[in-house]
Design an enzyme around this catalytic site. Structure first.
Site, mmCIF file in Angstrom:
data_model
loop_
_atom_site.group_PDB
_atom_site.id
_atom_site.type_symbol
_atom_site.label_atom_id
_atom_site.label_comp_id
_atom_site.label_asym_id
_atom_site.label_seq_id
_atom_site.Cartn_x
_atom_site.Cartn_y
_atom_site.Cartn_z
ATOM 1 N N ASN A 7 53.661 17.417 20.618
ATOM 2 C CA ASN A 7 54.055 16.733 21.851
ATOM 3 C C ASN A 7 55.269 15.862 21.512
ATOM 4 O O ASN A 7 55.132 14.774 20.955
ATOM 5 C CB ASN A 7 52.861 15.891 22.328
ATOM 6 C CG ASN A 7 53.171 15.112 23.590
ATOM 7 O OD1 ASN A 7 54.317 15.067 24.046
ATOM 8 N ND2 ASN A 7 52.154 14.492 24.147
ATOM 9 N N ARG A 91 53.768 20.844 24.234
ATOM 10 C CA ARG A 91 53.780 20.249 25.566
ATOM 11 C C ARG A 91 55.246 20.233 26.007
ATOM 12 O O ARG A 91 56.099 19.710 25.300
ATOM 13 C CB ARG A 91 53.248 18.816 25.518
ATOM 14 C CG ARG A 91 53.443 18.093 26.827
ATOM 15 C CD ARG A 91 53.141 16.620 26.683
ATOM 16 N NE ARG A 91 53.370 15.937 27.934
ATOM 17 C CZ ARG A 91 53.993 14.765 28.032
ATOM 18 N NH1 ARG A 91 54.448 14.162 26.961
ATOM 19 N NH2 ARG A 91 54.157 14.199 29.196
ATOM 20 N N HIS A 180 51.385 14.587 33.741
ATOM 21 C CA HIS A 180 50.041 14.456 33.149
ATOM 22 C C HIS A 180 49.126 15.595 33.600
ATOM 23 O O HIS A 180 47.898 15.454 33.638
ATOM 24 C CB HIS A 180 49.339 13.134 33.547
ATOM 25 C CG HIS A 180 50.047 11.891 33.163
ATOM 26 N ND1 HIS A 180 50.301 10.873 34.060
ATOM 27 C CD2 HIS A 180 50.566 11.486 31.988
ATOM 28 C CE1 HIS A 180 50.942 9.893 33.440
ATOM 29 N NE2 HIS A 180 51.134 10.241 32.185
ATOM 30 N N ARG A 241 56.896 0.695 34.129
ATOM 31 C CA ARG A 241 57.552 1.373 35.260
ATOM 32 C C ARG A 241 57.062 0.808 36.585
ATOM 33 O O ARG A 241 55.894 0.467 36.714
ATOM 34 C CB ARG A 241 57.254 2.882 35.208
ATOM 35 C CG ARG A 241 58.071 3.610 34.183
ATOM 36 C CD ARG A 241 57.617 5.038 34.030
ATOM 37 N NE ARG A 241 56.919 5.237 32.776
ATOM 38 C CZ ARG A 241 56.231 6.325 32.436
ATOM 39 N NH1 ARG A 241 56.144 7.323 33.279
ATOM 40 N NH2 ARG A 241 55.649 6.417 31.274
ATOM 41 N N GLU A 384 44.342 16.033 25.932
ATOM 42 C CA GLU A 384 45.445 16.941 26.270
ATOM 43 C C GLU A 384 45.705 17.936 25.150
ATOM 44 O O GLU A 384 46.012 19.101 25.401
ATOM 45 C CB GLU A 384 46.710 16.125 26.559
ATOM 46 C CG GLU A 384 46.577 15.307 27.836
ATOM 47 C CD GLU A 384 47.718 14.333 28.039
ATOM 48 O OE1 GLU A 384 48.686 14.722 28.691
ATOM 49 O OE2 GLU A 384 47.636 13.196 27.549
#
Ligand code: AMP
Length: 398
Positions: A7, A91, A180, A241, A384
């Site tokens: 990833n 990913r 996600h 964010r 994940e």
């Protein structure tokens, strides 16, 4: 079969080597500060001591070489040669509307990843470097891409088209993509399993709450809406964010503060969210500690965050036409007892409440709603890397 999952973030690289016989992680680790002073590799081999290595890691290619060296090292390695790695799962963040499932990487696929650099300028270039470094270092080993956006490709047009001139979508691909996705898919499936239901028969709201965060509305196993958009800036408030804000704030503040568009994007991506409101930290542990010691802005940041998540739970319940379960996952969702309770405050009106005793749990599958709740609430740790490994195996076995 052993699968290496990579990833590649903008300045980081997470990895896991997974033995598919029992789906266990043989080793995992993280390279941070790639291309920045003070780069570090933390390698955690199963059953051996954790190793930390500092070095000048200029790019992802060097980082991957270090990871492969760590995996095959005589002392802290877990395999004797790279030949033991049967496939690599990557990913990849965003390839527009080009793929809706895991895909074997070919020169054509690499071209599409490159063509979509604009859609994920921080991530797609790093993902491609990771793929090319593996091609060079492990020639002939199949590589598979698992897209962060794929699970959201089932959204109806009414969910993903923005109310701006349609030409922006046609000419530039401006639409909601969502992120996600691998986590949302895994957690929705796990939640249905915990309910002893077929995923086809349930409506689930997945709350992936980490440093970045997003919610998805999953109907019958398919995503029909999500909070992140063209980029991972939209939706709920996050660590740094801003999530949803009035877009007119941008020109207003740029004029008042004399900011360029780059400075404004930095402000919204890196200085906002709970960090911006609290002025304390982007890490919820620090903010919770500060709030407990009487810091009012820290308490306000937690309230603002919980409010944005609760608001989307309500919105997605309406979008789904009723909800059977809410699932909390990722760093904050799996670990923060107080934040889960805060988010679910006042949801009794639509049939749920948190049981404080059941909610006293971290990082394991558990129902946390009161007995007999119409809408069940769960904690479901995400994984994940495992999903990427399973998808990679499925593509390679075809
Ligand atoms: P992730 O991006 O999924 O790795 O989540 C990272 C975030 O989870 C961190 O920024 C923390 O704010 C949050 N987190 C992790 N553990 C805890 C905890 N025990 N309590 C509150 N927040 C936590």
């Amino acid at each position: 079969m052993k699968i290496l999952v990579l990833n590649c973030g903008s300045s980081s690289l997470k990895y896991q080597l997974i033995n598919m016989a029992d789906e266990s992680a043989v080793a995992k680790g993280l390279v941070e500060r790639i291309g920045i002073e003070g780069s570090i590799l933390v390698h955690e081999p199963e059953g051996k001591d954790k190793v930390k290595q500092t070095a000048d890691i200029k790019n992802h290619s060097i980082a991957i070489k270090m990871v492969l060296d760590a995996l095959t090292d005589a002392n802290h390695g877990v395999i004797s040669s790279l030949k033991e790695i049967d496939a690599v799962g990557h990913r990849v963040v965003n390839c527009g509307e080009n793929f809706s499932g895991p895909t074997l990487i070919t020169p054509e696929v690499k071209k599409i990843i490159k063509d979509c650099f604009d859609l994920a300028p921080l991530h797609n270039p790093a993902n491609l470097i990771g793929i090319e470094a593996c091609e060079e270092l492990m020639p002939g080993v199949p590589q598979v891409m698992v897209l962060d956006t794929a699970f959201h490709q089932t959204m109806p047009k009414s969910s993903y088209i923005y109310p701006i001139p349609y030409e922006a979508y046609e000419k530039h691909g401006v639409r909601r993509y969502g992120f996600h996705g691998t986590s949302h898919r895994y957690v929705a499936e796990q939640t249905a399993m915990l309910m002893n239901k077929d995923p086809k028969d349930v409506n689930i709201i997945v709350c992936h709450l980490g440093n970045g965060g997003s919610l998805s509305a999953v109907k019958g196993g398919k995503c029909i809406d999500t909070t992140m958009g063209l980029t991972p800036l939209e939706g709920i408030a996050m660590g740094t964010r801003c999530g949803d804000i009035d877009s007119a704030i941008l020109p207003f503040l740029m004029e008042k503060e004399g900011m360029t568009i780059e400075q404004m994007m930095d402000y919204l991506n890196k200085k906002s969210g709970v960090l911006g409101v609290s002025g304390v930290s982007s890490d919820f542990r620090d903010i919770e500690e500060a709030a407990n010691s009487g810091n009012e802005r820290a308490a306000l940041a937690l309230d603002v965050f919980a409010h944005t998540v609760r608001k989307f739970i309500g919105a997605f319940a309406a979008v789904l036409g009723g909800v059977d379960a809410i699932a909390f996952t990722a760093g904050l969702g799996e670990n923060s007892i107080t934040m889960r309770a805060k988010i679910c405050e006042g949801l009794e009106f639509f049939g749920t409440a948190i049981d404080p005793e059941k909610n006293n749990v971290r990082g394991k599958n558990q129902e946390i709603s009161v007995d007999g709740a119409k809408v069940k609430v769960f904690v479901v740790p995400t994984n994940e890397e495992l999903i990427i490994a399973r998808d990679t195996k499925a593509v390679c076995s075809k």
